[in-house]
Design a protein around this motif. Structure first.
Motif, PDB file in Angstrom:
ATOM      1  N   CYS A  95       0.673  -1.268  -0.159  1.00 55.24           N
ATOM      2  CA  CYS A  95      -0.035   0.093  -0.010  1.00 55.24           C
ATOM      3  C   CYS A  95       0.770   1.426   0.017  1.00 55.24           C
ATOM      4  CB  CYS A  95      -1.033   0.014   1.251  1.00 55.24           C
ATOM      5  SG  CYS A  95      -0.257  -0.269   2.640  1.00 55.24           S
ATOM      6  N   ARG A  96       2.053   1.185   0.227  1.00 51.95           N
ATOM      7  CA  ARG A  96       3.060   2.199   0.253  1.00 51.95           C
ATOM      8  C   ARG A  96       3.727   2.600  -1.192  1.00 51.95           C
ATOM      9  NH1 ARG A  96       7.999   2.288   3.427  1.00 51.95           N
ATOM     10  NH2 ARG A  96       7.658   4.483   3.343  1.00 51.95           N
ATOM     11  N   PRO A  97       3.649   3.767  -1.624  1.00 43.90           N
ATOM     12  CA  PRO A  97       3.079   5.124  -0.987  1.00 43.90           C
ATOM     13  C   PRO A  97       1.430   5.044  -1.253  1.00 43.90           C
ATOM     14  CG  PRO A  97       4.185   5.646  -3.130  1.00 43.90           C
ATOM     15  CD  PRO A  97       4.347   4.252  -3.001  1.00 43.90           C
ATOM     16  N   CYS A  98       0.818   5.834  -0.355  1.00 49.62           N
ATOM     17  CA  CYS A  98      -0.640   5.831  -0.624  1.00 49.62           C
ATOM     18  C   CYS A  98      -1.165   7.178  -1.194  1.00 49.62           C
ATOM     19  CB  CYS A  98      -1.476   5.416   0.774  1.00 49.62           C
ATOM     20  SG  CYS A  98      -1.041   6.554   2.131  1.00 49.62           S
ATOM     21  N   ALA A  99      -0.071   8.087  -1.165  1.00 47.48           N
ATOM     22  CA  ALA A  99      -0.189   9.117  -1.596  1.00 47.48           C
ATOM     23  C   ALA A  99       1.043   9.986  -1.900  1.00 47.48           C
ATOM     24  CB  ALA A  99      -1.273  10.192  -0.989  1.00 47.48           C
ATOM     25  N   ILE A 100       1.326  11.072  -2.791  1.00 48.40           N
ATOM     26  CA  ILE A 100       2.559  11.619  -2.857  1.00 48.40           C
ATOM     27  C   ILE A 100       2.625  12.522  -1.624  1.00 48.40           C
ATOM     28  CG2 ILE A 100       1.428  13.584  -4.046  1.00 48.40           C
ATOM     29  CD1 ILE A 100       4.307  13.479  -5.686  1.00 48.40           C
ATOM     30  N   HIS A 101       1.662  13.019  -0.967  1.00 43.94           N
ATOM     31  CA  HIS A 101       1.827  13.911   0.337  1.00 43.94           C
ATOM     32  C   HIS A 101       1.261  13.335   1.405  1.00 43.94           C
ATOM     33  CE1 HIS A 101       3.474  16.976  -2.343  1.00 43.94           C
ATOM     34  NE2 HIS A 101       2.509  17.057  -3.155  1.00 43.94           N
ATOM     35  N   GLY A 102       0.681  12.295   1.460  1.00 47.49           N
ATOM     36  CA  GLY A 102       0.127  11.507   2.576  1.00 47.49           C
ATOM     37  C   GLY A 102      -1.562  11.964   2.520  1.00 47.49           C
ATOM     38  N   GLY A 103      -2.079  11.818   3.698  1.00 49.40           N
ATOM     39  CA  GLY A 103      -3.446  11.783   3.724  1.00 49.40           C
ATOM     40  C   GLY A 103      -4.158  12.131   5.203  1.00 49.40           C
ATOM     41  N   ASN A 104      -5.336  12.252   5.333  1.00 55.24           N
ATOM     42  CA  ASN A 104      -5.753  12.406   6.883  1.00 55.24           C
ATOM     43  C   ASN A 104      -6.056  11.119   7.606  1.00 55.24           C
ATOM     44  OD1 ASN A 104      -5.640  15.193   6.676  1.00 55.24           O
ATOM     45  ND2 ASN A 104      -7.509  15.263   5.404  1.00 55.24           N
ATOM     46  N   ARG A 105      -6.201   9.993   6.959  1.00 51.78           N
ATOM     47  CA  ARG A 105      -6.310   8.825   7.452  1.00 51.78           C
ATOM     48  C   ARG A 105      -5.853   7.668   6.340  1.00 51.78           C
ATOM     49  NH1 ARG A 105     -10.563   5.835   6.006  1.00 51.78           N
ATOM     50  NH2 ARG A 105     -12.039   6.815   4.560  1.00 51.78           N
ATOM     51  N   CYS A 106      -5.531   6.595   6.826  1.00 44.62           N
ATOM     52  CA  CYS A 106      -4.960   5.312   6.343  1.00 44.62           C
ATOM     53  C   CYS A 106      -6.048   4.764   5.389  1.00 44.62           C
ATOM     54  CB  CYS A 106      -4.556   4.231   7.218  1.00 44.62           C
ATOM     55  SG  CYS A 106      -4.043   2.783   6.333  1.00 44.62           S
ATOM     56  N   PRO A 107      -5.842   4.885   4.202  1.00 45.99           N
ATOM     57  CA  PRO A 107      -6.848   4.378   3.165  1.00 45.99           C
ATOM     58  C   PRO A 107      -7.319   2.846   3.348  1.00 45.99           C
ATOM     59  CG  PRO A 107      -4.905   4.988   2.042  1.00 45.99           C
ATOM     60  CD  PRO A 107      -4.583   5.054   3.284  1.00 45.99           C
ATOM     61  N   ILE A 108      -6.622   2.115   4.187  1.00 47.41           N
ATOM     62  CA  ILE A 108      -7.137   0.745   4.297  1.00 47.41           C
ATOM     63  C   ILE A 108      -7.141   0.383   5.577  1.00 47.41           C
ATOM     64  CG2 ILE A 108      -5.782  -0.101   2.022  1.00 47.41           C
ATOM     65  CD1 ILE A 108      -3.588  -1.245   3.890  1.00 47.41           C
ATOM     66  N   GLY A 109      -7.084   1.461   6.580  1.00 43.55           N
ATOM     67  CA  GLY A 109      -7.362   1.432   7.978  1.00 43.55           C
ATOM     68  C   GLY A 109      -6.490   0.783   8.787  1.00 43.55           C
ATOM     69  N   SER A 110      -5.274   0.253   8.406  1.00 41.43           N
ATOM     70  CA  SER A 110      -4.182  -0.523   9.084  1.00 41.43           C
ATOM     71  C   SER A 110      -3.121   0.302   9.973  1.00 41.43           C
ATOM     72  CB  SER A 110      -3.695  -1.608   8.462  1.00 41.43           C
ATOM     73  OG  SER A 110      -2.840  -1.083   7.420  1.00 41.43           O
ATOM     74  N   PHE A 111      -2.946   1.451   9.030  1.00 41.74           N
ATOM     75  CA  PHE A 111      -1.706   2.164   9.448  1.00 41.74           C
ATOM     76  C   PHE A 111      -0.618   1.399   9.748  1.00 41.74           C
ATOM     77  CE2 PHE A 111      -0.228   6.449  11.909  1.00 41.74           C
ATOM     78  CZ  PHE A 111       0.006   7.022  10.690  1.00 41.74           C
ATOM     79  N   ASP A 112      -0.299   0.346   9.188  1.00 41.19           N
ATOM     80  CA  ASP A 112       0.794  -0.364   9.591  1.00 41.19           C
ATOM     81  C   ASP A 112       1.954   0.238   9.181  1.00 41.19           C
ATOM     82  OD1 ASP A 112      -0.540  -2.554  10.287  1.00 41.19           O
ATOM     83  OD2 ASP A 112      -0.579  -3.536   8.354  1.00 41.19           O
ATOM     84  N   CYS A 113       2.187   1.201   8.094  1.00 42.25           N
ATOM     85  CA  CYS A 113       3.250   1.886   7.831  1.00 42.25           C
ATOM     86  C   CYS A 113       4.155   2.431   9.111  1.00 42.25           C
ATOM     87  CB  CYS A 113       2.940   2.844   6.654  1.00 42.25           C
ATOM     88  SG  CYS A 113       1.945   4.055   6.861  1.00 42.25           S
TER      89      CYS A 113
END
Length: 192
Positions: A146-164
């Motif tokens: 899932c990394r990177p999930c966005a070039i600048h990040g986001g307000n929440r983990c798109p898959i809900g795990s925040f494992d990164c």
């Protein structure tokens, strides 16, 4: 700079100890390492004889207060929201090293040639925003599809795990701090 001198002289009695900057903020939530881990890192660094200074802007005040709430008074300086960008750069310049997220203070540390340990979560160094100094290090969780999930990040983990970020331990970051400090000592000894 007078503001930095004042901050260091009046807000921290342990003035002879090496200074480490911690910058736990970011505009994007997915680029912030966990606050409780920054708190534990600060506790471990101060127990090893370092002065800790929290760096960040006005928007980081609540985060900084949450992190420092569990710390022993007199072991840290919370400079969040107290300095201009130029004053923060001067403070970072005076630090032995800085531990940051992928955020503005990482770039300030790079510009001031202060070794930086950059914690990357949602973003990856391959996007071109990583520190570039000889002693700089990146701490990240490799192998996540899932990394990177966005070039600048986001307000929440798109898959809900925040494992990164959850997979990055305090021990891993502290070991990286020790590695950088050892490299710095070796550099000083070989040049004398």
């Amino acid at each position: 700079m007078e503001a930095v001198n004042s901050l260091l002289e009046h807000e921290h009695p342990r003035s002879g100890l090496p200074l480490v900057a911690l910058a736990p903020g970011s505009v994007w939530a997915t680029k912030r390492w966990l606050p409780e881990r920054y708190r534990e890192l600060a506790q471990r660094l101060t127990s090893e004889g370092f002065r800790v200074v929290m760096i960040g802007g006005h928007d980081d005040l609540m985060l900084g207060n949450a992190i420092t709430a569990g710390l022993e008074p007199g072991t840290f300086i919370n400079a969040m929201g107290k300095l201009t960008v130029l004053q923060a750069a001067e403070l970072i310049r005076r630090c032995t090293l800085a531990v940051t997220n992928d955020s503005s203070p990482m770039h300030l540390a790079t510009a001031m040639r202060t070794p930086v340990i950059a914690i990357f979560g949602a973003t990856v160094p391959a996007l071109g925003f990583a520190p570039v100094g000889k002693f700089d290090r990146v701490v990240e969780t490799n192998g996540l599809r899932c990394r990177p999930c966005a070039i600048h990040g986001g307000n929440r983990c798109p898959i809900g795990s925040f494992d990164c970020m959850k997979n990055i331990t305090v021990t891993h970051v502290l070991d990286t701090v020790h590695d950088v400090l050892s490299s710095l000592r070796t550099q000083v000894e070989s040049s004398s």
